[in-house]
Design a protein around this motif. Structure first.
Motif, short mmCIF file in Angstrom:
data_model
loop_
_atom_site.label_atom_id
_atom_site.label_comp_id
_atom_site.label_asym_id
_atom_site.label_seq_id
_atom_site.Cartn_x
_atom_site.Cartn_y
_atom_site.Cartn_z
N ARG A 113 47.21 47.58 44.51
CA ARG A 113 47.99 46.57 45.44
C ARG A 113 49.24 47.55 45.30
O ARG A 113 50.20 47.22 45.76
CB ARG A 113 47.80 44.83 45.29
CG ARG A 113 46.73 44.45 45.49
CD ARG A 113 46.73 42.92 45.74
NE ARG A 113 47.67 42.18 46.09
CZ ARG A 113 48.43 41.60 45.79
NH1 ARG A 113 48.26 41.21 44.17
NH2 ARG A 113 49.55 40.87 46.34
N LYS A 117 52.74 43.28 44.71
CA LYS A 117 52.94 42.76 43.83
C LYS A 117 53.83 42.99 43.07
O LYS A 117 54.01 41.80 42.48
CB LYS A 117 51.56 42.99 41.92
CG LYS A 117 50.69 43.33 42.70
CD LYS A 117 49.90 43.28 41.37
CE LYS A 117 49.51 44.84 40.95
NZ LYS A 117 48.24 43.96 39.58
N GLU A 118 55.23 43.46 44.14
CA GLU A 118 55.95 43.49 43.38
C GLU A 118 57.56 42.66 44.79
O GLU A 118 58.41 42.88 44.81
CB GLU A 118 57.14 44.92 42.97
CG GLU A 118 56.28 45.70 41.45
CD GLU A 118 56.44 47.49 42.16
OE1 GLU A 118 57.51 47.36 42.30
OE2 GLU A 118 55.73 47.38 40.95
N TYR A 138 45.51 36.20 47.80
CA TYR A 138 46.23 37.04 47.00
C TYR A 138 47.57 36.63 47.32
O TYR A 138 47.92 37.83 46.14
CB TYR A 138 45.51 38.50 48.26
CG TYR A 138 44.73 39.12 48.35
CD1 TYR A 138 43.53 38.76 47.41
CD2 TYR A 138 44.01 39.17 50.07
CE1 TYR A 138 42.23 39.41 47.09
CE2 TYR A 138 42.66 38.96 49.55
CZ TYR A 138 41.57 39.30 48.78
OH TYR A 138 40.30 40.04 48.65
N GLU A 141 48.93 36.23 43.27
CA GLU A 141 48.15 36.80 42.86
C GLU A 141 48.70 36.33 40.76
O GLU A 141 48.01 36.62 39.54
CB GLU A 141 47.82 38.44 42.64
CG GLU A 141 46.97 38.74 41.24
CD GLU A 141 45.98 40.31 41.93
OE1 GLU A 141 46.24 40.65 40.80
OE2 GLU A 141 46.07 40.49 43.03
N THR A 142 49.77 36.99 40.69
CA THR A 142 50.99 36.70 39.69
C THR A 142 51.86 36.05 40.00
O THR A 142 52.12 36.05 41.06
CB THR A 142 51.58 38.20 39.41
OG1 THR A 142 52.12 38.22 40.42
CG2 THR A 142 50.23 39.79 39.64
N THR A 143 52.26 35.76 38.99
CA THR A 143 53.42 35.10 38.74
C THR A 143 54.61 35.33 39.65
O THR A 143 55.86 33.86 40.25
CB THR A 143 53.83 34.41 37.56
OG1 THR A 143 52.44 34.04 36.44
CG2 THR A 143 55.35 33.59 37.15
N PRO A 144 55.23 36.53 39.83
CA PRO A 144 56.27 36.44 40.57
C PRO A 144 56.24 36.22 41.48
O PRO A 144 56.72 36.15 42.70
CB PRO A 144 57.38 37.99 40.10
CG PRO A 144 56.55 38.10 38.61
CD PRO A 144 55.41 37.31 38.36
N GLU A 145 54.68 37.35 42.39
CA GLU A 145 54.41 37.03 43.34
C GLU A 145 53.89 35.47 44.30
O GLU A 145 55.11 35.04 44.86
CB GLU A 145 53.46 37.40 43.65
CG GLU A 145 52.84 39.41 43.75
CD GLU A 145 51.74 39.52 44.81
OE1 GLU A 145 51.06 39.80 45.05
OE2 GLU A 145 51.35 39.45 42.85
N TRP A 175 39.65 35.39 38.85
CA TRP A 175 40.20 34.78 37.98
C TRP A 175 41.62 34.24 37.73
O TRP A 175 41.97 34.35 36.64
CB TRP A 175 40.72 36.71 38.70
CG TRP A 175 42.01 37.82 37.20
CD1 TRP A 175 41.62 38.33 36.22
CD2 TRP A 175 43.56 37.07 37.66
NE1 TRP A 175 42.78 38.92 35.63
CE2 TRP A 175 43.90 37.77 36.19
CE3 TRP A 175 43.93 37.04 38.82
CZ2 TRP A 175 45.14 38.52 36.06
CZ3 TRP A 175 45.58 37.05 38.05
CH2 TRP A 175 46.32 37.55 36.91
N LEU A 176 41.95 34.02 38.99
CA LEU A 176 43.32 32.83 38.59
C LEU A 176 43.06 31.56 37.80
O LEU A 176 43.54 30.97 36.94
CB LEU A 176 43.51 31.85 39.82
CG LEU A 176 44.28 33.53 40.45
CD1 LEU A 176 44.80 32.82 42.28
CD2 LEU A 176 46.19 33.38 39.70
N ARG A 180 43.86 25.85 38.44
CA ARG A 180 45.28 27.11 39.21
C ARG A 180 44.80 27.16 41.05
O ARG A 180 45.86 26.37 41.29
CB ARG A 180 45.26 27.87 38.37
CG ARG A 180 46.82 28.78 38.91
CD ARG A 180 46.72 30.05 38.44
NE ARG A 180 47.76 30.90 38.60
CZ ARG A 180 48.27 31.99 38.25
NH1 ARG A 180 47.62 32.26 37.42
NH2 ARG A 180 49.45 32.59 38.26
#
Length: 292
Positions: A113, A117-118, A138, A141-145, A175-176, A180
């Motif tokens: 991605r 992701k940023e 989607y 997916e990450t904490t910042p996103e 995965w998550l 969550r």
């Protein structure tokens, strides 16, 4: 391909990437060559939904992030050409997803991605005039996103804009962690949740009564679509479909058809029928796109 100028604006937030779609002409021969056909098309669940909204007569607005490169520039230009109003953050490298389609039409996805992701907080004005907001999972997916998309959904709710979420991927849920993801849904409190049968099983969506004000729509391939609203459970039959060569984007077209219908005042069962018809149009083509 531009939508009806009088139609409500539906905002979609999430990825815009390049899909490299590989149709295998034979069974995969691991460790050597397999005859194939390869296509490069726009991808990303959010971009696919936005494109489908335009194809089916809507007025989509995509909120996204792409790379500061030729690929990103081309993807945005292509979206605007087909009628998608695009608001994009531009930095880094545009993401890519390799999609391997076997001879049964089933897909396996290999995502990178990249700059998606940023993503940074979206300008709240990008929601101005929107009647709905749709967000694929989607984006969490990450904490910042997740912080960005939580903030966007909260802003939509503050403005009285209904939010819908697509569960997106059984692999992502695994995965998550199901707990969550259920927590994400509780925090966002979407009006609509879309899931396929695998995603719904992981989240227990067909086992637990949805919270008040939420409708859960569960797709089962060629089997009936299940709609759960409170204690009510409806099944909407799926008409027979011809040869399926590529399932990529079918769920995104279903969501687009459903969202357009409910934006026009349709009841969930009627909206599901429109979603089914929209999804059927993409099943025999490479990638997630059809022409008007």
């Amino acid at each position: 391909m531009n939508g009806d100028a009088g139609a409500p604006v539906i905002a979609v937030a999430g990825d815009l990437v390049e899909d490299i779609v590989v149709w295998a002409d034979d069974d995969i021969a691991y460790g050597t060559d397999t005859r194939s056909r390869i296509f490069r098309v726009r991808g990303g669940s959010a971009a696919n939904v936005a494109t489908a909204l335009a194809v089916h007569g809507g007025r989509p607005r995509l909120l996204t992030r792409v790379g500061d490169d030729g690929v990103g520039e081309r993807l945005v230009s292509d979206l605007e050409r087909v009628g998608v109003e695009t608001r994009a953050q531009v930095a880094g490298t545009t993401g890519t997803i390799v999609i391997l389609i076997d001879r049964s039409g089933e897909r396996t996805m290999l995502p990178d991605r990249a700059t998606a992701k940023e993503v940074e907080p979206f300008d709240p004005s990008w929601l101005d005039g929107a009647s709905r907001l749709h967000v694929p999972l989607y984006g969490f997916e990450t904490t910042p996103e997740a912080a960005v998309f939580h903030g966007l959904c909260a802003e939509a709710t503050r403005r009285g804009i209904p939010v819908s979420v697509d569960a997106s991927s059984a692999g992502l849920i695994t995965w998550l962690g199901s707990e969550r993801v259920r927590g994400i849904l509780d925090e966002i409190d979407p009006q609509l949740v879309f899931a396929n049968d695998d995603e719904a099983a992981l989240l227990g969506l067909d086992l637990v009564e949805p919270p008040a004000g939420r409708t859960v729509v569960i797709k089962h391939g060629g089997d009936p679509v299940v709609i759960r609203t409170g204690a009510e459970r409806l099944e909407v039959p799926v008409p027979p479909i011809g040869e399926v060569t590529d399932t990529t984007g079918a769920g995104d077209h279903f969501a687009a058809g459903f969202l357009l219908a409910v934006a026009g005042g349709a009841e969930p069962a009627d909206a599901a029928q429109r979603g089914i018809a929209a999804a059927a149009r993409v099943l025999g083509q490479p990638g997630a796109h059809v022409t008007a």
